[in-house]
Design an enzyme around this catalytic site. Structure first.
Site, PDB file in Angstrom:
ATOM      1  N   TYR A  24       0.857  -1.189   0.000  1.00 19.87           N
ATOM      2  CA  TYR A  24       0.000   0.000   0.000  1.00 19.87           C
ATOM      3  C   TYR A  24       0.895   1.242   0.000  1.00 19.87           C
ATOM      4  O   TYR A  24       0.574   2.256  -0.608  1.00 19.87           O
ATOM      5  CB  TYR A  24      -0.889  -0.009   1.233  1.00 19.87           C
ATOM      6  CG  TYR A  24      -1.805  -1.197   1.288  1.00 19.87           C
ATOM      7  CD1 TYR A  24      -2.974  -1.221   0.528  1.00 19.87           C
ATOM      8  CD2 TYR A  24      -1.507  -2.308   2.075  1.00 19.87           C
ATOM      9  CE1 TYR A  24      -3.822  -2.296   0.573  1.00 19.87           C
ATOM     10  CE2 TYR A  24      -2.352  -3.389   2.128  1.00 19.87           C
ATOM     11  CZ  TYR A  24      -3.512  -3.394   1.373  1.00 19.87           C
ATOM     12  OH  TYR A  24      -4.342  -4.476   1.407  1.00 19.87           O
ATOM     13  N   ASN A  46     -12.921  -1.717  -4.718  1.00 20.73           N
ATOM     14  CA  ASN A  46     -12.593  -2.331  -6.004  1.00 20.73           C
ATOM     15  C   ASN A  46     -13.756  -2.818  -6.865  1.00 20.73           C
ATOM     16  O   ASN A  46     -14.057  -4.009  -6.859  1.00 20.73           O
ATOM     17  CB  ASN A  46     -11.633  -3.492  -5.750  1.00 20.73           C
ATOM     18  CG  ASN A  46     -11.119  -4.086  -7.052  1.00 20.73           C
ATOM     19  OD1 ASN A  46     -11.165  -3.444  -8.086  1.00 20.73           O
ATOM     20  ND2 ASN A  46     -10.642  -5.307  -6.991  1.00 20.73           N
TER      21      ASN A  46
END
Length: 100
Positions: A24, A46
């Site tokens: 990340y 997502n």
DNA sequence: GCTTTGACTCTCG
DNA sequence: TCGAGAGCCAAAG
């Protein structure tokens, strides 16, 4: 339709080759931000799954972090791509991590 | 429109 | 080595 920020994250995720993973942190820095958490949130939402391989994103220390619908699913996907795992941690993390 | 929350990361004891 | 606290940005309530 996703926001510009999310779209940027997804674009980077699609660049990750099979058998590799990223963090990340790397994604956030590539975007020129420090929004590590926002990146994870973008993956959690997502809307392009599995077109966007959000399962290839892990924490900076090599642990998987989390996954919508079960961490076991994420483990199975990564193993299927050739990534060796030790429970929720990536084995040989330095070897499989993908750097942009 | 402000407050809370989250698939995070770093620092300190 | 491990746990707790603070800092960070964006989305959801």
């Amino acid at each position: 339709m996703a926001s510009e920020f999310q779209n940027s994250v997804y674009s980077l995720l699609r660049k990750i080759p099979s058998g590799r993973v990223t963090t990340y942190k790397s994604i956030a820095e590539k975007l020129g931000k420090k929004s590590y958490r926002a990146v994870g949130m973008a993956c959690a939402k997502n809307p392009y799954a599995p077109y966007v391989p959000c399962h290839r994103v892990v924490k900076s220390d090599g642990s998987l972090g989390g996954y919508s619908g079960g961490l076991s699913k994420k483990i199975a996907l990564l193993r299927a791509e050739g990534v060796e795992l030790m429970d929720t941690k990536i084995k040989y993390f330095e070897r499989v991590v993908f750097r942009f």
